[in-house]
Scaffold this active site. Sequence first.
Site, PDB file in Angstrom:
ATOM      1  N   HIS A  70      38.448  35.931  42.482  1.00  0.00           N
ATOM      2  CA  HIS A  70      39.395  36.945  42.943  1.00  0.00           C
ATOM      3  C   HIS A  70      38.889  37.535  44.253  1.00  0.00           C
ATOM      4  O   HIS A  70      38.016  38.391  44.277  1.00  0.00           O
ATOM      5  CB  HIS A  70      39.543  38.041  41.887  1.00  0.00           C
ATOM      6  CG  HIS A  70      40.784  38.866  42.039  1.00  0.00           C
ATOM      7  ND1 HIS A  70      41.531  38.914  43.196  1.00  0.00           N
ATOM      8  CD2 HIS A  70      41.426  39.692  41.167  1.00  0.00           C
ATOM      9  CE1 HIS A  70      42.557  39.726  43.028  1.00  0.00           C
ATOM     10  NE2 HIS A  70      42.525  40.209  41.805  1.00  0.00           N
ATOM     11  N   PRO A  80      47.688  35.394  37.696  1.00  0.00           N
ATOM     12  CA  PRO A  80      46.837  36.293  36.909  1.00  0.00           C
ATOM     13  C   PRO A  80      47.447  37.689  36.858  1.00  0.00           C
ATOM     14  O   PRO A  80      47.880  38.216  37.878  1.00  0.00           O
ATOM     15  CB  PRO A  80      45.515  36.292  37.677  1.00  0.00           C
ATOM     16  CG  PRO A  80      45.890  35.911  39.085  1.00  0.00           C
ATOM     17  CD  PRO A  80      47.055  34.984  38.957  1.00  0.00           C
ATOM     18  N   TYR A  88      39.169  43.978  45.624  1.00  0.00           N
ATOM     19  CA  TYR A  88      37.985  43.834  44.779  1.00  0.00           C
ATOM     20  C   TYR A  88      36.801  43.331  45.619  1.00  0.00           C
ATOM     21  O   TYR A  88      36.895  43.212  46.839  1.00  0.00           O
ATOM     22  CB  TYR A  88      38.311  42.933  43.593  1.00  0.00           C
ATOM     23  CG  TYR A  88      39.327  43.574  42.661  1.00  0.00           C
ATOM     24  CD1 TYR A  88      38.990  44.673  41.865  1.00  0.00           C
ATOM     25  CD2 TYR A  88      40.642  43.113  42.604  1.00  0.00           C
ATOM     26  CE1 TYR A  88      39.916  45.285  41.043  1.00  0.00           C
ATOM     27  CE2 TYR A  88      41.582  43.722  41.775  1.00  0.00           C
ATOM     28  CZ  TYR A  88      41.216  44.809  41.000  1.00  0.00           C
ATOM     29  OH  TYR A  88      42.135  45.418  40.185  1.00  0.00           O
TER      30      TYR A  88
END
Length: 357
Positions: free
Chosen positions: A170, A21, A175
């Site tokens: 994720h 990604p 994050y």
Amino acid sequence: MLFETYELGRLPLANRVVMAPMTRVRASADGVPSPSAADYYAQRATAGLIVSEGLSPSRQGQSEPNIPGMYRDEHVEAWKPITAAVHDNGGKVFAQLMHGGRIGHPEINGMQPLGASAIAAQGTIFNSGGRLAFVTPIEMTQEQIREQVEVFVRAAERAIAAGFDGVELHGANGYLIQQFLSDNSNQRADEYGGSAENRVRFAAEVATAVSDAIGSERVGLRISPGGRFHDMHESDPAALYSALIDALNPLGLAYLHTLETATPEVAELIRRKWSGPLIVNPATVGSTRYANLEAAKDSIARGADLVSFGRYFISNPDLVRRLRDDLELTEPDESTFYTGGDRGYVDYADWSPAQPV
């Protein structure tokens, strides 16, 4: 071995090369992907598996401007021709669901970010008008934690409706999921904070709920053990990721996708404890070193089932062929990574022999 077929659960892959990604900042202000995204992903469909750029599962979860979303019907419809283009070219594609948590800003999405604790990340975030200092997030109540688990679930269901073969959660690079894992961003006193077993609870609850909704064979998780990106600091990665894997192993997830951010000892611990398919990305975040064939072979030799490549996939849409046939790799123009538009996005060519002058 890298170019052999692989069965990822019930999903047959043409090879063990994964397109990692990568944020490309080419969506509209309201999260609709660029019309050129179908060409971008279809050009790279010879990868055994593509993992999309991070998609915001909610507006509040949006981390940077001009990244795609997966929280409105319009987003679903916009992604349908993109996933179809990948499938028409023989590829498979998972959607990465990227909830920014405290990595966000009211000037980007008009909302105060959420976090495990009311602790701002050190540093700044990109915005179209320049860089902004991170703000202190809202410490999530237990009710808000349950709400954000459902945010992931709804986004995963939308991703499947949009034609994706699965989703990657994720849990890396600072994050929201990693904000619960890391003890410098999670200083809660309830069952989501303190011990490693408590700090992995949110990640496990998200993975469980999404698996219940779309099937565990369609769910992967990305991690960056010991990684410092976006002001993370995990004081004991061995204990933390041991607890995380203990919580995840019973779920039967599609895969665990790990960045090479850990010490060799922690990386070996993860490989030894994880019972499912393992994807390794040999390049670390922020490194000038790109993942290459030598690194991929080393990862396979040390227990990876699949290997993900990032930046070389930007500039080499036919990367699988180039690696397999030992063809010259095109170096990417890093100045176009996040600039928007088609330059540096869909204008890299497949390999062809040099023409005589």
